[in-house]
Design a protein around this motif. Structure first.
Motif, PDB file in Angstrom:
ATOM      1  N   GLU A  52       0.843  -1.012   0.109  1.00  0.00           N
ATOM      2  CA  GLU A  52       0.014  -0.017   0.132  1.00  0.00           C
ATOM      3  C   GLU A  52       0.934   1.369   0.020  1.00  0.00           C
ATOM      4  OE1 GLU A  52      -3.146   0.147  -0.718  1.00  0.00           O
ATOM      5  OE2 GLU A  52      -3.301  -2.030  -0.691  1.00  0.00           O
ATOM      6  N   ARG A  55       2.004   1.766  -3.306  1.00  0.00           N
ATOM      7  CA  ARG A  55       0.856   2.270  -4.265  1.00  0.00           C
ATOM      8  C   ARG A  55       0.907   3.935  -4.139  1.00  0.00           C
ATOM      9  NH1 ARG A  55      -3.396   0.832  -7.243  1.00  0.00           N
ATOM     10  NH2 ARG A  55      -2.924  -1.395  -6.762  1.00  0.00           N
ATOM     11  N   THR A  56       0.923   4.215  -2.726  1.00  0.00           N
ATOM     12  CA  THR A  56       0.909   5.774  -2.487  1.00  0.00           C
ATOM     13  C   THR A  56       1.969   6.439  -3.064  1.00  0.00           C
ATOM     14  OG1 THR A  56       0.142   5.428  -0.307  1.00  0.00           O
ATOM     15  CG2 THR A  56       1.146   7.440  -0.469  1.00  0.00           C
ATOM     16  N   LYS A 312      -1.389  -8.418   1.388  1.00  0.00           N
ATOM     17  CA  LYS A 312      -1.916  -8.190   0.096  1.00  0.00           C
ATOM     18  C   LYS A 312      -1.911  -9.397  -0.409  1.00  0.00           C
ATOM     19  CE  LYS A 312      -3.926  -5.666  -3.092  1.00  0.00           C
ATOM     20  NZ  LYS A 312      -5.140  -4.853  -2.832  1.00  0.00           N
TER      21      LYS A 312
END
Length: 404
Positions: A52, A55-56, A312
């Motif tokens: 995550e 992704r940021t 994930k």
């Protein structure tokens, strides 16, 4: 104990063989305990380890610039890899079409023939050093054909040899030979007055930045990016798959299914993640990743770590072909998602299908060991001696006609 993990990262060398052997385990610790961990490598950088957080970074190019895309400082321009919006968008606009799956399918027959020609060289021996005997010449030959598509067969073979030399040596001299060939072909396209529908033609005609043509350095930079992005990465994924065929029970049967690329290929890509890490530059102070970052800080975005993130992908550290969803980051995330993803997938599909049409029962040759790579193609085999049996002739004929 935590101090020993921090010490490992502070003293990390991405290209040290012994440290690379430990890196997956250390990244697992970091994801759990210190997901943005610091290293002193090449002047210092923060390693981003969770999916995550990656992704940021990918979704905020205004804060995390791609102008320093490597974990080492890169001395030459590498468009579009080192570009941010809006110029990045201009380059991707003209590059996306020649590297779409639809455009690449015109090369399927010649890439299939390349695979068969290579197999012809070693099939009678019952064994092959898979990296130098198949993976390198297959990926280099495919890349030379697509990037430097040339009607002159002698020059095309020179291009194949030059691209192969880049793959093996990765030296300024070998890149110089390829750059000279590319410049020669670009000059011909500019003067021959016969427009073609391929990558080099799009490079000659492309306009960016409000309508200007690309400079010669930009054109050669794009060619360099395609070679850097297409050689070690696809070769690494292919050598991983070769090893798995020899060591993973049942995998050969899975990859013989006609629809194996629709699910199984993504899991192989997720697990292998041969583009393991890339760089970003912080453009302004922020704490989007949960730690205070300053303008000028460097990040190492660790795609492989994100692809093994248990939050994930559970289980993350082994192949699991029955996943319902697989939004892996093997090709990156966001605007810099790999330009060559369709080409890589096509090469892997063709290579595996042609190998399995003719060969079976792969195994690592007795008395040999698999030598693994360090660096950004982490643990991909660099030397691997495989033995195999021939597929019986009737089955081979049926497989060649899609009847298996």
């Amino acid at each position: 104990m935590a101090d020993s993990h921090h010490d490992f990262f502070e003293n990390l060398n991405w290209f040290d063989e012994e440290q690379c052997t430990r890196l997956d385990d250390e990244l697992q610790w970091a994801r759990a305990q210190c997901p943005v961990v610091h290293t002193n490598y090449d002047g210092g950088m923060h390693i981003v380890t969770r999916y995550e957080d990656l992704r940021t970074v990918a979704e905020h190019p205004e804060m995390f610039s791609s102008t320093m895309p490597g974990v080492n400082h890169v001395p030459v321009p590498l468009p579009p890899l080192d570009l941010d919006p809006p110029l990045h968008r201009d380059f991707r606009t003209f590059l996306n079409r020649p590297f779409s799956r639809a455009s690449l399918l015109r090369y399927r027959a010649v890439i299939e023939q390349l695979a068969d020609d290579l197999i012809d060289r070693f099939i009678a021996d019952g064994q092959v050093e898979f990296v130098s005997g198949f993976a390198i010449p297959f990926t280099a030959g495919s890349l030379a054909k697509v990037v430097l598509d040339d009607d002159n067969e002698d020059r095309l073979q020179r291009a194949v040899a030059a691209v192969t030399a880049v793959s093996v040596e990765n030296s300024p001299e070998t890149f110089g030979v390829v750059a000279a060939l590319a410049a020669e072909l670009i000059a011909e396209r500019e003067t021959e007055g016969k427009p073609r529908d391929d990558f080099l033609q799009s490079l000659v005609e492309a306009t960016v930045d409000g309508g200007r043509l690309l400079t010669q350095n930009e054109r050669l930079g794009v060619v360099t990016v395609l070679l850097l992005g297409g050689l070690d990465t696809t070769r690494g994924a292919l050598t991983y798959i070769g090893r798995f065929l020899a060591e993973e029970p049942g995998l050969e049967e899975r990859l013989r299914q006609p629809d194996w690329t629709k699910r199984d290929l993504d899991e192989l890509l997720r697990f292998t993640s041969t583009v393991s890490v890339m760089g970003r530059l912080v453009t302004r102070d922020n704490d989007l990743l949960g730690v205070p970052l300053k303008a000028g800080d460097r990040l190492a975005v660790h795609w492989r770590s994100g692809n093994w993130d248990e939050a994930k992908f559970a289980p993350g550290d082994r192949l699991e072909f029955e996943r319902e969803r697989n939004p892996h980051a093997a090709f990156g995330i966001g605007i810099h998602r790999c330009l060559g993803q369709h080409f890589a997938r096509l090469q892997l599909e063709i290579a595996v299908n042609r190998l399995l049409a003719r060969l079976t029962s792969f195994r690592v040759a007795p008395g040999t060991t698999v030598r693994e790579a360090s660096g950004i193609s982490l643990k991909a085999p660099e030397e691997m001696h495989l033995e195999f049996d021939r597929v019986p002739a009737p089955a081979a004929v049926a497989a060649a006609h899609g009847q298996e």
